[in-house]
Design a protein around this motif. Structure first.
Motif, mmCIF file in Angstrom:
data_model
loop_
_atom_site.group_PDB
_atom_site.id
_atom_site.type_symbol
_atom_site.label_atom_id
_atom_site.label_comp_id
_atom_site.label_asym_id
_atom_site.label_seq_id
_atom_site.Cartn_x
_atom_site.Cartn_y
_atom_site.Cartn_z
ATOM 1 N N UNK A 191 -2.523 -1.156 -3.820
ATOM 2 C CA UNK A 191 -3.512 -2.034 -3.198
ATOM 3 C C UNK A 191 -4.096 -1.309 -1.994
ATOM 4 N N UNK A 192 -5.287 -1.730 -1.594
ATOM 5 C CA UNK A 192 -5.877 -1.221 -0.360
ATOM 6 C C UNK A 192 -6.427 -2.404 0.430
ATOM 7 N N UNK A 193 -6.376 -2.328 1.768
ATOM 8 C CA UNK A 193 -6.936 -3.406 2.581
ATOM 9 C C UNK A 193 -8.454 -3.286 2.702
ATOM 10 N N UNK A 194 -9.119 -4.427 2.559
ATOM 11 C CA UNK A 194 -10.569 -4.527 2.686
ATOM 12 C C UNK A 194 -10.865 -5.517 3.807
ATOM 13 N N UNK A 195 -11.762 -5.160 4.713
ATOM 14 C CA UNK A 195 -12.078 -6.035 5.846
ATOM 15 C C UNK A 195 -13.493 -6.581 5.743
ATOM 16 N N UNK A 196 -13.622 -7.865 6.043
ATOM 17 C CA UNK A 196 -14.922 -8.516 6.174
ATOM 18 C C UNK A 196 -15.084 -8.904 7.640
ATOM 19 N N UNK A 243 -5.207 1.031 7.904
ATOM 20 C CA UNK A 243 -6.638 0.987 8.219
ATOM 21 C C UNK A 243 -7.443 0.600 6.978
ATOM 22 N N UNK A 244 -8.352 -0.378 7.101
ATOM 23 C CA UNK A 244 -9.147 -0.803 5.936
ATOM 24 C C UNK A 244 -9.910 0.369 5.323
ATOM 25 N N UNK A 245 -9.843 0.452 4.003
ATOM 26 C CA UNK A 245 -10.566 1.515 3.302
ATOM 27 C C UNK A 245 -12.048 1.174 3.162
ATOM 28 N N UNK A 246 -12.355 -0.125 3.191
ATOM 29 C CA UNK A 246 -13.744 -0.579 3.135
ATOM 30 C C UNK A 246 -13.934 -1.665 4.181
ATOM 31 N N UNK A 247 -15.092 -1.654 4.815
ATOM 32 C CA UNK A 247 -15.430 -2.698 5.782
ATOM 33 C C UNK A 247 -16.823 -3.215 5.453
ATOM 34 N N UNK A 248 -16.921 -4.524 5.271
ATOM 35 C CA UNK A 248 -18.198 -5.153 4.970
ATOM 36 C C UNK A 248 -18.647 -5.980 6.176
ATOM 37 N N UNK A 249 -19.843 -5.709 6.659
ATOM 38 C CA UNK A 249 -20.432 -6.504 7.732
ATOM 39 C C UNK A 249 -21.186 -7.662 7.087
ATOM 40 N N UNK A 265 -14.519 0.976 11.425
ATOM 41 C CA UNK A 265 -13.450 1.717 10.741
ATOM 42 C C UNK A 265 -12.848 2.772 11.666
ATOM 43 N N UNK A 266 -13.687 3.431 12.461
ATOM 44 C CA UNK A 266 -13.168 4.425 13.400
ATOM 45 C C UNK A 266 -12.191 3.772 14.381
ATOM 46 N N UNK A 267 -12.542 2.582 14.850
ATOM 47 C CA UNK A 267 -11.667 1.830 15.755
ATOM 48 C C UNK A 267 -10.325 1.534 15.080
ATOM 49 N N UNK A 268 -10.384 1.101 13.823
ATOM 50 C CA UNK A 268 -9.156 0.792 13.094
ATOM 51 C C UNK A 268 -8.282 2.031 12.922
ATOM 52 N N UNK A 269 -8.899 3.143 12.593
ATOM 53 C CA UNK A 269 -8.139 4.382 12.390
ATOM 54 C C UNK A 269 -7.459 4.840 13.674
ATOM 55 N N UNK A 300 0.854 -1.190 0.000
ATOM 56 C CA UNK A 300 0.000 0.000 0.000
ATOM 57 C C UNK A 300 0.890 1.240 0.000
ATOM 58 N N UNK A 301 0.783 2.026 -1.045
ATOM 59 C CA UNK A 301 1.632 3.221 -1.177
ATOM 60 C C UNK A 301 3.113 2.876 -1.017
#
Length: 238
Positions: A169-174, A201-207, A189-193, A134-135
């Protein structure tokens, strides 16, 4: 219940803590690929347990951390875990090229990135194939998952990568939530940040209701990647 041993997949430290709190028994985490018959190391049953590690090499087995050139790395540095011993396979049946690719001399390359500490305990950072860039910086999905599991609302979590024209690449969390939890993706996401670097920190989080697993109970990340590609309209025919 006298003894609990974990292997086959990385055990999040928070899951270990919750288990021991509920059952009052320690978990001895170990590891080893199928090619190594299949145990290479474990936290000693009558010795010091180090949560977050897979312990010490079992008798007659040698382990070390290698760089890309096959040189051994000092304690604390991340490299590929290599194993040598009578438990290591001779090779893949009728696959000489694949066999050569996973050996450096008599050392078997496990495909796991890890570290060794000053006391000789090994820790798995992540699968080499799961490493994200990532970057231009290395991001280890397992480290993100450890943070996710520390959130009280998270029951299960898995992180995969998604291609990005801007970041590489970016991290995505499920995430599957604990029963009764009303946490939102924004909460997670706030917790991750708060606990990770900006690039981690995941750029997208899917529940999701639950995460896909194989017959052994391992989370199947390739299915999550495939589901993400289908959602983004990437052709699955090849």
């Amino acid at each position: 219940l006298r003894l609990c041993v974990s292997g086959g997949a990385a055990l999040p430290v928070e899951v270990m803590r919750r288990f021991e709190e509920k059952f009052g028994k320690p978990i001895y985490e170990g590891d080893g690929p199928t090619e190594c018959s299949p145990v290479t190391c474990v936290n000693p049953i009558n010795g010091k347990i180090k949560p977050g590690t897979v312990g010490l090499p079992v008798p007659r087995v040698e382990m070390k951390i290698m760089d890309e050139k096959g040189q051994e790395l000092p304690p604390g540095e991340v490299g590929e875990i290599a194993v040598r011993g009578p438990n290591v396979m001779k090779g893949y049946w009728n696959l000489p090229d694949e066999t050569r690719a996973v050996f450096r001399g008599k050392w078997f390359l496990t495909g796991d990135l890890g570290t060794r500490d000053e006391e000789g305990y090994f820790s798995i950072v992540d699968r080499k194939k799961d490493l994200l860039i990532v970057n231009g910086m290395n991001v280890y999905p397992r480290m993100i998952e450890e943070v996710l599991y520390r959130h009280e609302a998270v029951k299960e979590a898995a992180v995969v990568g998604e291609a990005s024209a801007l970041h590489g690449e970016i991290p995505i969390a499920y995430v599957a939530l604990a029963e009764g939890s009303k946490a939102t993706a924004r909460d997670i996401r706030r917790w991750c940040c708060e606990h990770l670097g900006r690039h981690e920190a995941p750029k997208k989080i899917f529940i999701v209701p639950e995460l896909p697993k194989n017959a052994a109970g391992k989370i199947v990340k390739r299915q999550l990647r495939k589901d993400g590609e289908i959602e983004r309209g990437i052709d699955q025919s090849e």
